[in-house]
Design a protein around this motif. Structure first.
Motif, mmCIF file in Angstrom:
data_model
loop_
_atom_site.group_PDB
_atom_site.id
_atom_site.type_symbol
_atom_site.label_atom_id
_atom_site.label_comp_id
_atom_site.label_asym_id
_atom_site.label_seq_id
_atom_site.Cartn_x
_atom_site.Cartn_y
_atom_site.Cartn_z
ATOM 1 N N ARG A 9 0.869 -1.188 0.000
ATOM 2 C CA ARG A 9 0.000 0.000 0.000
ATOM 3 C C ARG A 9 0.892 1.220 0.000
ATOM 4 N NH1 ARG A 9 -3.002 3.716 -1.052
ATOM 5 N NH2 ARG A 9 -5.018 4.160 -0.032
ATOM 6 N N ASP A 10 0.592 2.161 -0.911
ATOM 7 C CA ASP A 10 1.371 3.395 -0.921
ATOM 8 C C ASP A 10 0.440 4.593 -0.964
ATOM 9 O OD1 ASP A 10 1.194 4.638 -3.824
ATOM 10 O OD2 ASP A 10 1.427 2.468 -4.095
ATOM 11 N N PHE A 11 0.932 5.706 -0.495
ATOM 12 C CA PHE A 11 0.235 6.987 -0.544
ATOM 13 C C PHE A 11 1.163 7.991 -1.231
ATOM 14 C CE2 PHE A 11 -1.510 4.718 3.070
ATOM 15 C CZ PHE A 11 -2.865 4.928 2.954
ATOM 16 N N GLY A 12 1.445 7.699 -2.514
ATOM 17 C CA GLY A 12 2.421 8.500 -3.233
ATOM 18 C C GLY A 12 3.833 7.970 -3.048
ATOM 19 N N GLN A 13 4.082 7.358 -1.921
ATOM 20 C CA GLN A 13 5.319 6.636 -1.647
ATOM 21 C C GLN A 13 4.970 5.378 -0.862
ATOM 22 O OE1 GLN A 13 7.869 9.166 0.648
ATOM 23 N NE2 GLN A 13 6.488 9.268 2.382
ATOM 24 N N PRO A 14 5.763 4.325 -0.962
ATOM 25 C CA PRO A 14 5.414 3.060 -0.299
ATOM 26 C C PRO A 14 5.279 3.215 1.214
ATOM 27 C CG PRO A 14 7.182 2.732 -1.885
ATOM 28 C CD PRO A 14 7.007 4.215 -1.749
ATOM 29 N N VAL A 15 4.202 2.632 1.762
ATOM 30 C CA VAL A 15 3.990 2.613 3.208
ATOM 31 C C VAL A 15 4.069 1.175 3.704
ATOM 32 C CG1 VAL A 15 2.382 3.108 5.087
ATOM 33 C CG2 VAL A 15 2.615 4.717 3.180
ATOM 34 N N LEU A 16 3.196 0.326 3.174
ATOM 35 C CA LEU A 16 3.219 -1.088 3.527
ATOM 36 C C LEU A 16 3.845 -1.893 2.399
ATOM 37 C CD1 LEU A 16 -0.342 -1.707 5.048
ATOM 38 C CD2 LEU A 16 1.798 -1.283 6.283
ATOM 39 N N GLY A 17 4.662 -2.861 2.779
ATOM 40 C CA GLY A 17 5.152 -3.834 1.825
ATOM 41 C C GLY A 17 4.240 -5.049 1.845
ATOM 42 N N GLU A 18 4.781 -6.200 1.559
ATOM 43 C CA GLU A 18 3.977 -7.421 1.558
ATOM 44 C C GLU A 18 3.664 -7.830 2.997
ATOM 45 O OE1 GLU A 18 6.205 -10.305 -0.661
ATOM 46 O OE2 GLU A 18 5.370 -9.619 -2.573
ATOM 47 N N ILE A 19 2.379 -8.118 3.234
ATOM 48 C CA ILE A 19 1.915 -8.583 4.539
ATOM 49 C C ILE A 19 1.202 -9.904 4.329
ATOM 50 C CG2 ILE A 19 0.523 -8.086 6.581
ATOM 51 C CD1 ILE A 19 2.663 -6.019 6.316
ATOM 52 N N PHE A 20 1.842 -10.997 4.664
ATOM 53 C CA PHE A 20 1.254 -12.330 4.541
ATOM 54 C C PHE A 20 1.216 -12.948 5.936
ATOM 55 C CE2 PHE A 20 3.180 -12.766 0.007
ATOM 56 C CZ PHE A 20 2.198 -11.910 -0.476
ATOM 57 N N VAL A 21 0.016 -13.065 6.516
ATOM 58 C CA VAL A 21 -0.098 -13.581 7.877
ATOM 59 C C VAL A 21 -1.529 -14.031 8.127
ATOM 60 C CG1 VAL A 21 -0.676 -11.343 8.942
ATOM 61 C CG2 VAL A 21 0.544 -13.072 10.285
ATOM 62 N N GLY A 22 -1.707 -14.969 9.058
ATOM 63 C CA GLY A 22 -3.035 -15.457 9.396
ATOM 64 C C GLY A 22 -3.440 -15.059 10.803
ATOM 65 N N ILE A 23 -4.740 -15.009 11.033
ATOM 66 C CA ILE A 23 -5.316 -14.716 12.346
ATOM 67 C C ILE A 23 -6.275 -15.841 12.676
ATOM 68 C CG2 ILE A 23 -6.680 -13.074 13.708
ATOM 69 C CD1 ILE A 23 -5.896 -10.982 11.454
ATOM 70 N N GLU A 24 -6.119 -16.428 13.857
ATOM 71 C CA GLU A 24 -6.975 -17.524 14.290
ATOM 72 C C GLU A 24 -7.912 -17.054 15.392
ATOM 73 O OE1 GLU A 24 -6.982 -20.300 12.710
ATOM 74 O OE2 GLU A 24 -5.197 -19.873 11.502
ATOM 75 N N ARG A 25 -9.014 -17.786 15.564
ATOM 76 C CA ARG A 25 -9.934 -17.481 16.663
ATOM 77 C C ARG A 25 -9.190 -17.564 17.991
ATOM 78 N NH1 ARG A 25 -15.009 -16.867 15.065
ATOM 79 N NH2 ARG A 25 -15.618 -17.692 13.015
ATOM 80 N N GLY A 26 -9.452 -16.606 18.851
ATOM 81 C CA GLY A 26 -8.792 -16.575 20.147
ATOM 82 C C GLY A 26 -7.448 -15.883 20.154
ATOM 83 N N ASP A 27 -6.950 -15.477 18.978
ATOM 84 C CA ASP A 27 -5.695 -14.729 18.947
ATOM 85 C C ASP A 27 -5.888 -13.366 19.612
ATOM 86 O OD1 ASP A 27 -4.081 -16.577 17.746
ATOM 87 O OD2 ASP A 27 -4.183 -15.707 15.741
ATOM 88 N N ILE A 37 4.609 4.294 11.133
ATOM 89 C CA ILE A 37 5.110 3.215 10.282
ATOM 90 C C ILE A 37 4.012 2.589 9.428
ATOM 91 C CG2 ILE A 37 4.817 1.231 11.839
ATOM 92 C CD1 ILE A 37 7.967 2.056 9.767
ATOM 93 N N GLY A 38 2.741 2.737 9.846
ATOM 94 C CA GLY A 38 1.645 2.176 9.046
ATOM 95 C C GLY A 38 0.724 1.246 9.803
ATOM 96 N N LYS A 39 0.746 1.308 11.129
ATOM 97 C CA LYS A 39 -0.075 0.387 11.925
ATOM 98 C C LYS A 39 -1.563 0.630 11.704
ATOM 99 C CE LYS A 39 1.953 1.647 15.774
ATOM 100 N NZ LYS A 39 2.963 2.549 15.164
ATOM 101 N N THR A 40 -1.983 1.897 11.725
ATOM 102 C CA THR A 40 -3.401 2.200 11.474
ATOM 103 C C THR A 40 -3.763 1.873 10.034
ATOM 104 O OG1 THR A 40 -3.463 3.911 13.188
ATOM 105 C CG2 THR A 40 -5.139 4.031 11.475
ATOM 106 N N THR A 41 -2.848 2.091 9.109
ATOM 107 C CA THR A 41 -3.086 1.720 7.704
ATOM 108 C C THR A 41 -3.365 0.230 7.594
ATOM 109 O OG1 THR A 41 -1.657 3.508 6.901
ATOM 110 C CG2 THR A 41 -2.066 1.678 5.391
ATOM 111 N N LEU A 42 -2.595 -0.574 8.308
ATOM 112 C CA LEU A 42 -2.805 -2.024 8.285
ATOM 113 C C LEU A 42 -4.140 -2.383 8.928
ATOM 114 C CD1 LEU A 42 -1.927 -4.901 7.752
ATOM 115 C CD2 LEU A 42 -0.514 -4.809 9.828
#
Length: 218
Positions: A9-27, A37-42
């Motif tokens: 994800r970019d906003f004129g310049q790169p913010v997030l790169g590749e994000i490959f991850v899973g979320i399980e119930r109870g996490d 750094i982009g936490k709210t963007t994520l």
């Protein structure tokens, strides 16, 4: 439960790169990283609020109910707390029970601007819970609160998660103590563009301190 396949994800310049991850119930995930750094963007991408991120990049969201506690409470200021909860589908009885659950019994007729910041944030949390979420997203929920309010809200969130063990949570925070008290997993976001440098479980506080020290200093 949920799988992220975000290509970037970019906003004129790169913010997030590749994000490959899973979320399980109870996490119970605390999402940390440097400011800006982009936490709210994520978080917005996970919630489906960023339309530049294709739906196919967040697999499983279409069958999940997501509650999102923003940094601002975002309650409708001209509506009472009761009305704010009713607007997202809570019955009158459910709304009363939710307000009681977050320590706001008797405040249903109040407008958001009549509340303190801590009370408004609890009311916003009640609205999140009104959708009966499978995934609870919290964006710096304890920011700008005094220590007593932080302790109360943290205990409230922890109790809600304990009572609903299948509910997953992602909480953006800068406070190591939040990881200790709330999380069973840590995500650490860093880099240019940002990627997840750590997505695993966390151990005892001493191990966490060493881990965060290593992540923060490269």
């Amino acid at each position: 439960m949920l799988e992220l396949r975000i290509a970037g994800r970019d906003f004129g310049q790169p913010v997030l790169g590749e994000i490959f991850v899973g979320i399980e119930r109870g996490d119970r995930i605390c999402l940390m990283g440097p400011s800006g750094i982009g936490k709210t963007t994520l978080l917005n991408a996970i919630a489906g609020l960023d339309k530049a991120i294709p739906e196919s990049a967040v697999l499983g969201r279409e069958v999940l109910r997501v509650g999102y506690l923003f940094q601002e409470h975002r309650l409708l200021p001209w509506k009472s707390l009761m009305s704010n909860l009713r607007l997202v589908g809570a019955s009158k009885r459910e709304a009363e029970e939710l307000l009681m659950q977050v320590g706001l019994a008797g405040y249903g007729a109040y407008l958001p601007d009549q509340l303190s910041l801590g009370m408004a944030r609890r009311a916003a949390l009640a609205r999140c819970l009104a959708v009966k979420p499978d995934l609870l997203l919290l964006d710096e929920p304890f920011a700008s609160l005094d220590p007593i309010m932080v302790a109360e809200l943290k205990a409230l969130v922890s109790g809600i998660l304990d009572a609903q063990p299948d509910m997953a949570m992602i909480c953006v925070t800068h406070d190591d103590k939040d990881v200790v008290s709330l999380a069973n997993r840590l995500w650490y976001l860093n880099g240019k563009p940002a990627s997840l440098q750590w997505t695993d479980t966390v151990g005892d506080p001493q191990r966490l301190e060493k881990l965060l020290g290593r992540l923060r200093h490269g």
